[in-house]
Design an enzyme around this catalytic site. Structure first.
Site, short mmCIF file in Angstrom:
data_model
loop_
_atom_site.label_atom_id
_atom_site.label_comp_id
_atom_site.label_asym_id
_atom_site.label_seq_id
_atom_site.Cartn_x
_atom_site.Cartn_y
_atom_site.Cartn_z
N GLY A 161 1.05 -1.50 -0.48
CA GLY A 161 0.00 0.02 -0.05
C GLY A 161 0.71 1.00 -0.06
O GLY A 161 2.44 1.14 -0.58
N THR A 192 4.49 1.15 1.64
CA THR A 192 5.62 0.54 0.61
C THR A 192 5.98 0.72 -0.51
O THR A 192 6.93 0.19 -0.99
CB THR A 192 4.68 -1.11 0.50
OG1 THR A 192 4.17 -2.09 1.72
CG2 THR A 192 5.27 -2.45 -0.45
N THR A 224 -4.17 -3.03 -1.21
CA THR A 224 -4.68 -2.63 0.50
C THR A 224 -5.88 -2.30 0.24
O THR A 224 -6.23 -2.05 -0.55
CB THR A 224 -4.17 -1.09 0.72
OG1 THR A 224 -5.30 -0.48 1.31
CG2 THR A 224 -4.66 -0.25 -0.76
N ILE A 225 -6.43 -2.92 1.30
CA ILE A 225 -8.33 -3.20 2.00
C ILE A 225 -8.79 -1.47 1.28
O ILE A 225 -9.75 -1.28 1.27
CB ILE A 225 -8.55 -3.87 2.68
CG1 ILE A 225 -8.14 -3.49 4.13
CG2 ILE A 225 -8.19 -5.02 3.06
CD1 ILE A 225 -8.80 -3.13 5.21
N ASP A 226 -7.81 -0.85 2.42
CA ASP A 226 -8.49 0.72 1.84
C ASP A 226 -8.59 1.55 0.96
O ASP A 226 -9.16 3.02 0.78
CB ASP A 226 -7.02 2.15 3.01
CG ASP A 226 -7.45 1.09 4.20
OD1 ASP A 226 -8.19 0.57 4.83
OD2 ASP A 226 -6.13 1.23 4.63
N GLY A 232 -10.23 1.57 8.60
CA GLY A 232 -10.36 2.97 7.38
C GLY A 232 -10.12 3.99 8.31
O GLY A 232 -10.27 4.98 8.97
N HIS A 233 -8.46 4.20 8.73
CA HIS A 233 -7.81 4.90 9.62
C HIS A 233 -7.74 6.40 9.58
O HIS A 233 -8.46 7.37 9.96
CB HIS A 233 -6.53 4.72 10.30
CG HIS A 233 -6.50 5.40 10.65
ND1 HIS A 233 -6.42 5.80 12.90
CD2 HIS A 233 -4.59 6.71 10.90
CE1 HIS A 233 -5.71 6.76 13.03
NE2 HIS A 233 -4.84 7.21 12.47
N ARG A 267 -9.71 -8.57 6.31
CA ARG A 267 -8.79 -8.47 6.11
C ARG A 267 -8.52 -9.73 5.22
O ARG A 267 -7.00 -10.27 4.46
CB ARG A 267 -6.96 -8.30 7.15
CG ARG A 267 -6.86 -6.61 6.77
CD ARG A 267 -5.57 -6.54 7.31
NE ARG A 267 -5.50 -5.29 7.88
CZ ARG A 267 -4.73 -4.29 6.86
NH1 ARG A 267 -4.75 -4.25 5.75
NH2 ARG A 267 -4.49 -2.85 7.43
#
Length: 358
Positions: free
Chosen positions: A111, A114, A134-136, A179-180, A284
């Site tokens: 993501g 990375t 990324t799941i986001d 989701g930060h 995840r």
């Protein structure tokens, strides 16, 4: 002999294995003189030369397998150039491993953080190709990341299940979705799951407005309500604070998580029965959905073509359902936020969904 290194870094998600499989199948479709060096636990494996030599058979039968067969770890970009124990130079160590093995290219799946590290290695002279994981779905340069749709499906199923118990007991349920910093998963799962209120990090919420919406729903005969809240959602008051001030405030209030914080506020302001639910890391986990299997395979095959063409320093991405190649310097360090003025927000509001705004 074509020597290709491969690693998965950051948080795990569905379709990492499918993406790696796509790369390897794409390479072997054109050449047979290939060696794959799989680095264990992400950049850590590259730093400490912890790897295994792999072939086509190692990537067979993993299309539908969740997680990552190489393992992963979080290596914060801000610490990459900070010397480790005994003065260990992480960047120099990664470069040495790359050159010692005589790699032609390094394939990196990850993501935002990375990709910043991948771009740094590109700047250091390494041949790098990346894939957006990324799941986001917050990675700049691509409309979709693999792992995102699978996470939406899981979060949506959670909200679906909450509907039945919320209805049975006439409760207000707050479902906290991952989701930060960005709220894509919460937005899509919230809409798909029929949430009445969706709270995102990009749209600070007004607690008075939430109370108003809940009371109006009850007055209109709705016995229950569902609130989908991103873990990084924040009130309008807290949004005005500096990071230091917010951290101090939360420490004082013994802040636990976004859903519990909102539950405490609503318990004081209403007489509704409030409950919270947090699917957490289940978002995840598990097998990738069909969409993610297709997307990751397409991206992986394109990455293979990039390697064969020696078109390095780019990320395979998707735009308008076409796979494209985006220079890493355009991707690194940028987040793709939910735009409060985006059509999907407007359309959700037209469908009667509140985002906690007055």
């Amino acid at each position: 002999m074509l020597k290709v290194g491969m690693l998965t870094s950051g948080g795990d998600c569905q379709a990492l294995n499918a993406a790696m499989r796509g790369v390897v199948k794409g390479l072997y479709a054109k050449r047979k003189d290939i060696e794959i060096y799989g680095f264990i636990d992400g950049y850590k494996g590259l730093m400490y030369s912890d790897f295994k030599v792999m072939g086509a058979k190692d990537f067979s039968g993993i299309l539908n397998k969740g997680g990552t067969i190489l393992g992963t770890s979080r290596q914060p970009f801000k610490l990459m150039r900070v010397p480790g124990e005994n003065g260990f130079d992480k960047v120099e160590a990664m470069k040495q491993t790359y050159h010692k093995l005589g790699l032609d290219c390094l394939v990196v799946l990850g993501g935002n953080g990375t990709h910043k590290s991948a771009n740094m290695l590109r700047e250091e002279g390494l041949n790098v190709v990346t894939l957006p994981k990324t799941i986001d779905n917050d990675l700049w340069g691509t409309e979709m990341t693999f792992g995102f749709q699978s996470a939406i499906d899981i979060a949506t199923e959670t909200i679906d299940r909450i509907h039945t118990t919320a209805s049975s007991h006439s409760r207000v349920f707050i479902v906290e979705v991952m989701g930060h910093k960005v709220g894509w998963v919460t937005l899509y799962a919230g809409i798909a799951g029929g949430s009445d209120i969706i709270l995102l990090p990009e749209i600070p919420y007004d607690t008075d407005e939430i109370v108003k919406v809940l009371k109006e729903r009850r007055k209109d005969g709705h016995k229950f309500s569902i609130i989908a809240i991103a873990e990084g959602a924040i009130t309008k008051e807290d949004a005005k604070l500096t990071k230091k001030e917010l951290k101090k405030k939360r420490a004082k209030s013994k802040y636990t998580c976004a859903s519990d914080e909102l539950a405490k506020i609503l318990a004081k302001e209403t007489d509704f029965e409030i409950r919270t639910a947090n699917p957490g890391h289940t978002q995840r986990g598990g097998n990738p959905c069909a969409y993610d299997r297709v997307l990751s395979t397409r991206l992986g095959a394109t990455a293979a073509q990039m390697i064969l063409e020696e078109d390095y320093g780019k990320m395979a991405a998707i735009k308008n359902d076409k796979i494209i190649r985006v220079p890493l310097e355009e991707v690194a360090g940028k987040l793709k936020y939910v735009d409060p003025n985006d059509d999907i927000i407007t359309e959700a509001k037209l469908a009667g969904i509140s985002f906690g705004e007055k």
